[in-house]
Design a protein around this motif. Structure first.
Motif, PDB file in Angstrom:
ATOM      1  N   THR A 192       0.829  -1.216   0.000  1.00  0.00           N
ATOM      2  CA  THR A 192       0.000   0.000   0.000  1.00  0.00           C
ATOM      3  C   THR A 192       0.859   1.259   0.000  1.00  0.00           C
ATOM      4  OG1 THR A 192      -1.630  -1.228   1.310  1.00  0.00           O
ATOM      5  CG2 THR A 192      -1.946   1.150   1.145  1.00  0.00           C
ATOM      6  N   VAL A 193       1.818   1.311   0.920  1.00  0.00           N
ATOM      7  CA  VAL A 193       2.724   2.465   0.992  1.00  0.00           C
ATOM      8  C   VAL A 193       3.909   2.150   0.081  1.00  0.00           C
ATOM      9  CG1 VAL A 193       3.878   4.064   2.559  1.00  0.00           C
ATOM     10  CG2 VAL A 193       2.055   2.595   3.427  1.00  0.00           C
ATOM     11  N   VAL A 194       3.764   2.473  -1.187  1.00  0.00           N
ATOM     12  CA  VAL A 194       4.743   2.062  -2.195  1.00  0.00           C
ATOM     13  C   VAL A 194       5.691   3.209  -2.523  1.00  0.00           C
ATOM     14  CG1 VAL A 194       5.032   1.096  -4.513  1.00  0.00           C
ATOM     15  CG2 VAL A 194       3.007   0.496  -3.156  1.00  0.00           C
ATOM     16  N   GLY A 195       6.982   2.951  -2.424  1.00  0.00           N
ATOM     17  CA  GLY A 195       7.979   3.992  -2.631  1.00  0.00           C
ATOM     18  C   GLY A 195       7.887   4.683  -3.973  1.00  0.00           C
ATOM     19  N   TYR A 196       7.706   3.915  -5.052  1.00  0.00           N
ATOM     20  CA  TYR A 196       7.720   4.564  -6.365  1.00  0.00           C
ATOM     21  C   TYR A 196       6.480   5.431  -6.591  1.00  0.00           C
ATOM     22  CZ  TYR A 196       4.910   0.572  -8.234  1.00  0.00           C
ATOM     23  OH  TYR A 196       3.942  -0.380  -8.484  1.00  0.00           O
ATOM     24  N   ASN A 197       5.417   5.212  -5.807  1.00  0.00           N
ATOM     25  CA  ASN A 197       4.237   6.067  -5.936  1.00  0.00           C
ATOM     26  C   ASN A 197       4.518   7.509  -5.498  1.00  0.00           C
ATOM     27  OD1 ASN A 197       2.316   4.500  -7.128  1.00  0.00           O
ATOM     28  ND2 ASN A 197       1.379   3.802  -5.233  1.00  0.00           N
ATOM     29  N   LEU A 198       5.483   7.684  -4.602  1.00  0.00           N
ATOM     30  CA  LEU A 198       5.849   9.032  -4.164  1.00  0.00           C
ATOM     31  C   LEU A 198       6.431   9.823  -5.331  1.00  0.00           C
ATOM     32  CD1 LEU A 198       7.472   8.094  -0.726  1.00  0.00           C
ATOM     33  CD2 LEU A 198       5.178   9.039  -1.121  1.00  0.00           C
TER      34      LEU A 198
ATOM     35  N   LEU B 175      12.813  -0.899   2.099  1.00  0.00           N
ATOM     36  CA  LEU B 175      13.424   0.256   1.433  1.00  0.00           C
ATOM     37  C   LEU B 175      12.649   1.549   1.669  1.00  0.00           C
ATOM     38  CD1 LEU B 175      14.356  -1.308  -2.028  1.00  0.00           C
ATOM     39  CD2 LEU B 175      15.959  -0.531  -0.283  1.00  0.00           C
ATOM     40  N   LEU B 176      11.365   1.426   1.924  1.00  0.00           N
ATOM     41  CA  LEU B 176      10.502   2.602   2.035  1.00  0.00           C
ATOM     42  C   LEU B 176      10.967   3.637   3.063  1.00  0.00           C
ATOM     43  CD1 LEU B 176       7.879   4.068   1.232  1.00  0.00           C
ATOM     44  CD2 LEU B 176       6.714   2.715   2.992  1.00  0.00           C
ATOM     45  N   PRO B 177      11.416   3.239   4.277  1.00  0.00           N
ATOM     46  CA  PRO B 177      11.825   4.253   5.261  1.00  0.00           C
ATOM     47  C   PRO B 177      12.895   5.211   4.746  1.00  0.00           C
ATOM     48  CG  PRO B 177      11.677   2.102   6.288  1.00  0.00           C
ATOM     49  CD  PRO B 177      11.530   1.876   4.818  1.00  0.00           C
ATOM     50  N   ILE B 178      13.803   4.708   3.919  1.00  0.00           N
ATOM     51  CA  ILE B 178      14.867   5.554   3.384  1.00  0.00           C
ATOM     52  C   ILE B 178      14.263   6.635   2.496  1.00  0.00           C
ATOM     53  CG2 ILE B 178      16.973   5.583   1.986  1.00  0.00           C
ATOM     54  CD1 ILE B 178      17.337   2.615   2.735  1.00  0.00           C
ATOM     55  N   ILE B 179      13.345   6.225   1.616  1.00  0.00           N
ATOM     56  CA  ILE B 179      12.703   7.183   0.712  1.00  0.00           C
ATOM     57  C   ILE B 179      11.838   8.152   1.501  1.00  0.00           C
ATOM     58  CG2 ILE B 179      11.145   7.411  -1.262  1.00  0.00           C
ATOM     59  CD1 ILE B 179      12.036   4.554  -2.055  1.00  0.00           C
ATOM     60  N   ALA B 180      11.127   7.645   2.527  1.00  0.00           N
ATOM     61  CA  ALA B 180      10.264   8.508   3.348  1.00  0.00           C
ATOM     62  C   ALA B 180      11.085   9.574   4.075  1.00  0.00           C
ATOM     63  CB  ALA B 180       9.486   7.661   4.353  1.00  0.00           C
ATOM     64  N   LEU B 181      12.248   9.192   4.592  1.00  0.00           N
ATOM     65  CA  LEU B 181      13.114  10.160   5.263  1.00  0.00           C
ATOM     66  C   LEU B 181      13.598  11.230   4.298  1.00  0.00           C
ATOM     67  CD1 LEU B 181      15.195   7.795   7.587  1.00  0.00           C
ATOM     68  CD2 LEU B 181      13.572   9.566   8.310  1.00  0.00           C
ATOM     69  N   PHE B 182      13.944  10.824   3.065  1.00  0.00           N
ATOM     70  CA  PHE B 182      14.324  11.783   2.032  1.00  0.00           C
ATOM     71  C   PHE B 182      13.196  12.783   1.796  1.00  0.00           C
ATOM     72  CE2 PHE B 182      17.773   9.050   0.029  1.00  0.00           C
ATOM     73  CZ  PHE B 182      18.760  10.014   0.156  1.00  0.00           C
ATOM     74  N   LEU B 183      11.970  12.260   1.687  1.00  0.00           N
ATOM     75  CA  LEU B 183      10.816  13.105   1.408  1.00  0.00           C
ATOM     76  C   LEU B 183      10.586  14.119   2.526  1.00  0.00           C
ATOM     77  CD1 LEU B 183       8.313  13.841  -0.274  1.00  0.00           C
ATOM     78  CD2 LEU B 183       7.068  12.020   0.930  1.00  0.00           C
ATOM     79  N   ILE B 184      10.600  13.650   3.770  1.00  0.00           N
ATOM     80  CA  ILE B 184      10.392  14.555   4.914  1.00  0.00           C
ATOM     81  C   ILE B 184      11.488  15.616   4.948  1.00  0.00           C
ATOM     82  CG2 ILE B 184      10.306  14.691   7.437  1.00  0.00           C
ATOM     83  CD1 ILE B 184       9.114  11.841   7.398  1.00  0.00           C
ATOM     84  N   PHE B 185      12.709  15.218   4.643  1.00  0.00           N
ATOM     85  CA  PHE B 185      13.840  16.139   4.615  1.00  0.00           C
ATOM     86  C   PHE B 185      13.593  17.264   3.607  1.00  0.00           C
ATOM     87  CE2 PHE B 185      18.316  17.022   3.145  1.00  0.00           C
ATOM     88  CZ  PHE B 185      18.738  17.626   4.322  1.00  0.00           C
ATOM     89  N   VAL B 186      13.176  16.883   2.399  1.00  0.00           N
ATOM     90  CA  VAL B 186      12.925  17.866   1.344  1.00  0.00           C
ATOM     91  C   VAL B 186      11.737  18.749   1.694  1.00  0.00           C
ATOM     92  CG1 VAL B 186      12.175  18.132  -1.064  1.00  0.00           C
ATOM     93  CG2 VAL B 186      13.944  16.469  -0.496  1.00  0.00           C
TER      94      VAL B 186
END
Length: 402
Positions: free
Chosen positions: A196-202, A349-360
């Motif tokens: 459901t929480v899919v990294g590439y969807n971001l 892998l998702l937490p890494i991408i999520a942290l990037f997103l929050i950072f940006v």
């Protein structure tokens, strides 16, 4: 905003739903319902909330900055090592990752058609892939969006009808919203979150909102689209889990998605089997189309290429991803275990991408007053922590610690 206007606002969010309700969702939700009954329904509720939190950030980023997530990450770091590391992460985890998913997407959809028609999935698979390629090759975003919205509607109706026909236990469904972690369920909990929480969807969302809306003034419409579409997607996943929980005795292990469709017929009639198969086809086709598109948006953005749907390099990326799926879909093998493993890998892998997103999303030079609020940062942080914990539990369960 009236009801008609709200319906018309549906667009990029529905593409996100189309992407995450793939054969991986059908497989993981079916396996979970068969093995643990209604006990893990709460996982779907959490996944929907987590998806809304992260996808809203992604959509806001694209709407305000007119950049994709890949571009934002590449431009955010002055240190060349960090910049190249972020680009490598995007290209490997998203570009290569979507190619890995693609075979399962195509085969899952083809399995649904095989059940209805009797024609082999190895024939339907490449044909589905070529139809998806034709749709993407048009380069017409609105056409692609409308086609996918239509298929999501077909998918939703199919799985909703099955859940009704099967006659679920409503008191057990209510109990399923209370969080519990049955022994041996960590792997599937992570899989449900990962599907459901899919990294590439971001990456897909940040780019697709730019095709639909002009800027921050459309943020309210964009949020309506995001929330409504993801909730509908969560209800579809819930319907699949409920159907499996009602059909199979608790503890049943499904080895093939086709088992689910076949088991429905003696319990709820031929129509239930047909509806499930149609839903599976729609799930496969939508994901087989959106995954290459997401991979192309992410890779092109990270490498600084033109993100125009008709650009040569952009097309080259999605053709490579889709072509991989077409080639391997012609081979005869069961994708169930591969799909489940891919879902869990995404959860890790998702937490890494999520942290990037929050950072940006805390960069005032890019977003000005549209940066994350304290509440949004807290929610994003909590979602990321839970996903990290689930990924950790899943890894430990694989080595037999939990």
């Amino acid at each position: 905003m009236g009801i008609v206007e709200r319906i018309r606002a549906i667009g990029p969010g529905a593409m996100v739903a189309a992407a995450f309700i793939g054969p991986g969702t059908v497989t993981t939700a079916s396996v979970t319902g068969a093995r643990f009954g209604y006990a893990l329904i709460w996982t779907i509720a959490f996944s929907v909330i987590a998806t809304i939190v992260l996808q809203e950030m992604s959509a806001r980023l694209g709407l305000v900055t007119r950049e994709g997530l890949g571009e934002a990450l590449r431009g955010r770091f002055d240190n060349p090592v960090l910049r190249y590391a972020s680009v490598a992460l995007v290209v490997s985890a998203i570009g290569i990752g979507t190619a890995a998913y693609e075979t399962g997407n195509i085969l899952g959809g083809a399995a649904g058609l095989e059940t209805v028609t009797g024609i082999s999935a190895s024939i339907w698979g490449p044909l589905m892939g070529l139809i998806g390629a034709t749709l993407l090759w048009t380069g017409r975003y609105k056409l692609i969006e409308r086609a996918l919205i239509g298929l999501v509607a077909i998918m939703g109706i199919s799985f909703f009808i099955d859940a009704i026909l099967i006659g679920p236990d409503f008191s057990a469904i209510a109990t399923g919203f209370i969080p519990t972690v049955p022994e041996g369920s960590a792997f599937l909990i992570t899989g449900l979150v990962g599907t459901t929480v899919v990294g590439y969807n971001l990456f897909l969302h940040a780019s697709s909102v730019q095709e639909r809306w002009d800027g921050p003034q459309d943020l309210a419409e964009c949020r309506t689209d995001t929330i409504a579409s993801i909730v509908i997607g969560g209800l579809i996943t819930l319907s699949i889990l409920i159907t499996a929980a009602a059909v199979f005795p608790v503890g049943t292990k499904i080895s093939d998605v086709g088992t689910m469709a076949e088991q429905l017929e003696p319990v709820a009639g031929t129509y239930a089997k047909i509806f499930f198969s149609i839903g599976l086809f729609a799930a496969g086709f939508t994901s087989a189309t959106t995954a290459p598109l997401a991979g192309a948006y992410a890779t092109a953005g990270a490498l600084g290429w033109d993100r125009d749907l008709t650009a040569t390099k952009f097309r080259a990326v999605w053709i490579t991803i889709l072509g991989t799926g077409i080639v391997f879909s012609a081979l005869d093998f069961s994708p169930v275990q591969a799909i489940l493993f891919a879902q869990v890998a995404n959860g890790v892998l998702l937490p890494i991408i999520a942290l990037f997103l929050i950072f940006v999303m805390n960069d005032t030079t890019k977003l000005d007053s549209y940066v994350n609020s304290t509440v949004q940062n807290v929610l994003g942080g909590l979602v990321t922590l839970v996903v990290v914990w689930l990924g950790f539990r899943s890894l430990l369960s694989l080595v037999g610690v939990f």
